[in-house]
Design a protein around this motif. Structure first.
Motif, PDB file in Angstrom:
ATOM      1  N   LEU A 114     -18.835  10.333  -1.009  1.00 27.69           N
ATOM      2  CA  LEU A 114     -20.088   9.696  -1.382  1.00 27.69           C
ATOM      3  C   LEU A 114     -20.388  10.120  -2.807  1.00 27.69           C
ATOM      4  O   LEU A 114     -20.487  11.308  -3.099  1.00 27.69           O
ATOM      5  N   SER A 115     -20.517   9.174  -3.679  1.00 32.18           N
ATOM      6  CA  SER A 115     -20.686   9.480  -5.083  1.00 32.18           C
ATOM      7  C   SER A 115     -22.007   8.924  -5.583  1.00 32.18           C
ATOM      8  O   SER A 115     -22.360   7.787  -5.283  1.00 32.18           O
ATOM      9  N   GLY A 116     -22.714   9.713  -6.344  1.00 32.23           N
ATOM     10  CA  GLY A 116     -23.973   9.232  -6.893  1.00 32.23           C
ATOM     11  C   GLY A 116     -24.721  10.318  -7.624  1.00 32.23           C
ATOM     12  O   GLY A 116     -24.156  11.316  -8.041  1.00 32.23           O
ATOM     13  N   THR A 117     -25.993  10.112  -7.754  1.00 29.82           N
ATOM     14  CA  THR A 117     -26.842  11.033  -8.491  1.00 29.82           C
ATOM     15  C   THR A 117     -27.522  12.008  -7.533  1.00 29.82           C
ATOM     16  O   THR A 117     -27.261  11.994  -6.338  1.00 29.82           O
ATOM     17  N   GLU A 157     -20.957  16.695 -16.962  1.00 26.18           N
ATOM     18  CA  GLU A 157     -20.950  15.417 -17.665  1.00 26.18           C
ATOM     19  C   GLU A 157     -19.636  15.242 -18.416  1.00 26.18           C
ATOM     20  O   GLU A 157     -18.988  16.220 -18.801  1.00 26.18           O
ATOM     21  N   ILE A 158     -19.271  13.997 -18.629  1.00 24.05           N
ATOM     22  CA  ILE A 158     -18.107  13.690 -19.459  1.00 24.05           C
ATOM     23  C   ILE A 158     -18.438  14.115 -20.885  1.00 24.05           C
ATOM     24  O   ILE A 158     -19.490  13.769 -21.408  1.00 24.05           O
ATOM     25  N   ASP A 159     -17.564  14.857 -21.488  1.00 20.98           N
ATOM     26  CA  ASP A 159     -17.736  15.282 -22.873  1.00 20.98           C
ATOM     27  C   ASP A 159     -16.598  14.678 -23.684  1.00 20.98           C
ATOM     28  O   ASP A 159     -15.458  15.153 -23.624  1.00 20.98           O
ATOM     29  N   VAL A 160     -16.895  13.613 -24.415  1.00 18.38           N
ATOM     30  CA  VAL A 160     -15.846  12.902 -25.151  1.00 18.38           C
ATOM     31  C   VAL A 160     -15.313  13.697 -26.342  1.00 18.38           C
ATOM     32  O   VAL A 160     -14.382  13.260 -27.003  1.00 18.38           O
ATOM     33  N   HIS A 161     -15.877  14.867 -26.586  1.00 14.86           N
ATOM     34  CA  HIS A 161     -15.371  15.721 -27.654  1.00 14.86           C
ATOM     35  C   HIS A 161     -14.342  16.730 -27.126  1.00 14.86           C
ATOM     36  O   HIS A 161     -13.720  17.440 -27.898  1.00 14.86           O
ATOM     37  N   ARG A 162     -14.185  16.769 -25.804  1.00 16.08           N
ATOM     38  CA  ARG A 162     -13.185  17.641 -25.184  1.00 16.08           C
ATOM     39  C   ARG A 162     -11.917  16.840 -24.908  1.00 16.08           C
ATOM     40  O   ARG A 162     -11.967  15.803 -24.260  1.00 16.08           O
ATOM     41  N   TRP A 174     -19.094  11.531 -14.296  1.00 14.49           N
ATOM     42  CA  TRP A 174     -17.798  11.417 -13.623  1.00 14.49           C
ATOM     43  C   TRP A 174     -17.956  10.801 -12.248  1.00 14.49           C
ATOM     44  O   TRP A 174     -17.109  10.048 -11.792  1.00 14.49           O
ATOM     45  N   GLY A 175     -19.045  11.141 -11.594  1.00 13.36           N
ATOM     46  CA  GLY A 175     -19.243  10.709 -10.216  1.00 13.36           C
ATOM     47  C   GLY A 175     -19.328   9.209 -10.038  1.00 13.36           C
ATOM     48  O   GLY A 175     -19.055   8.692  -8.965  1.00 13.36           O
ATOM     49  N   ILE A 176     -19.703   8.492 -11.090  1.00 15.08           N
ATOM     50  CA  ILE A 176     -19.820   7.044 -10.979  1.00 15.08           C
ATOM     51  C   ILE A 176     -18.959   6.302 -12.002  1.00 15.08           C
ATOM     52  O   ILE A 176     -19.106   5.098 -12.197  1.00 15.08           O
ATOM     53  N   ALA A 177     -18.013   6.991 -12.603  1.00 19.43           N
ATOM     54  CA  ALA A 177     -17.197   6.389 -13.667  1.00 19.43           C
ATOM     55  C   ALA A 177     -16.306   5.250 -13.186  1.00 19.43           C
ATOM     56  O   ALA A 177     -16.074   4.297 -13.914  1.00 19.43           O
ATOM     57  N   ALA A 178     -15.815   5.305 -11.981  1.00 14.43           N
ATOM     58  CA  ALA A 178     -14.876   4.284 -11.500  1.00 14.43           C
ATOM     59  C   ALA A 178     -15.550   2.949 -11.225  1.00 14.43           C
ATOM     60  O   ALA A 178     -14.881   1.907 -11.238  1.00 14.43           O
ATOM     61  N   ASP A 179     -16.838   2.946 -11.002  1.00 17.86           N
ATOM     62  CA  ASP A 179     -17.561   1.722 -10.656  1.00 17.86           C
ATOM     63  C   ASP A 179     -17.374   0.625 -11.706  1.00 17.86           C
ATOM     64  O   ASP A 179     -17.079  -0.525 -11.375  1.00 17.86           O
ATOM     65  N   TYR A 212     -13.145   5.063 -25.058  1.00 17.59           N
ATOM     66  CA  TYR A 212     -13.578   6.082 -24.091  1.00 17.59           C
ATOM     67  C   TYR A 212     -14.993   6.564 -24.381  1.00 17.59           C
ATOM     68  O   TYR A 212     -15.750   6.865 -23.457  1.00 17.59           O
ATOM     69  N   ARG A 213     -15.373   6.620 -25.652  1.00 17.87           N
ATOM     70  CA  ARG A 213     -16.753   6.996 -25.988  1.00 17.87           C
ATOM     71  C   ARG A 213     -17.721   5.927 -25.507  1.00 17.87           C
ATOM     72  O   ARG A 213     -18.764   6.236 -24.927  1.00 17.87           O
ATOM     73  N   ARG A 214     -17.372   4.677 -25.718  1.00 20.39           N
ATOM     74  CA  ARG A 214     -18.226   3.572 -25.270  1.00 20.39           C
ATOM     75  C   ARG A 214     -18.285   3.523 -23.738  1.00 20.39           C
ATOM     76  O   ARG A 214     -19.343   3.334 -23.145  1.00 20.39           O
ATOM     77  N   PHE A 215     -17.136   3.693 -23.107  1.00 19.26           N
ATOM     78  CA  PHE A 215     -17.042   3.695 -21.648  1.00 19.26           C
ATOM     79  C   PHE A 215     -17.902   4.819 -21.060  1.00 19.26           C
ATOM     80  O   PHE A 215     -18.627   4.628 -20.091  1.00 19.26           O
TER      81      PHE A 215
END
Length: 153
Positions: A12-15, A39-44, A86-91, A75-78
């Protein structure tokens, strides 16, 4: 579902609201083990690599080519489109793949991600982090999470 010879996992993925609702159901709360993601860190580089793997894996499994758009800018825009979650990235990835499949397109494009984003969130066509230059100033991560949560209700 409790049979040892029948491997089954429910994700179960969500907030945070999802966790609150699960706690209201004692039987369900007892069976689940909450896992929180940063959180996704696009600088990593590790996060960029993980996004790359995720997008390529979904696209490949669905029979599409992700190669042309797999850039750091994408990836930054995504990431901001998903509220750095991360929990809702695949949606969003799945919504885009459905559009590509419906159009019988093999090679994925940012235009299709823009379309998936605006359709899912019921925004004006063409207005998304994938299509505007100042996307970081216009689209705020917390607001994106709120919009995605409302779109599922």
């Amino acid at each position: 579902m409790k049979q040892p010879d029948w491997p089954f996992i429910l994700v179960l993925s969500g907030t945070g609201k999802l966790g609150e609702r699960i706690q209201e159901e004692p039987q369900l709360a007892h069976l689940l083990r909450p896992v929180s993601f940063t959180e996704i860190d696009v600088h990593r580089q590790e996060d960029l690599n993980e996004l790359n793997s995720l997008c390529h894996a979904y696209a490949e499994r669905a029979g599409h080519d992700f190669t042309e758009i797999g850039t750091v800018d994408f990836y930054r825009r995504f990431s901001i489109a998903r509220g750095y979650s991360w929990g809702i990235a695949a949606d969003l990835m799945i919504a885009e793949l459905l559009i590509a499949h419906g159009k019988n397109v093999d090679i994925l494009s940012t235009a299709m991600f823009c379309e998936a984003f605006t359709e899912r969130l019921e925004l004006q066509p063409g207005f998304s982090p994938f299509s505007v230059d100042d996307y970081e100033e216009i689209f705020h991560a917390q607001k994106m999470i709120e919009l995605w949560s409302k779109s599922k209700e």
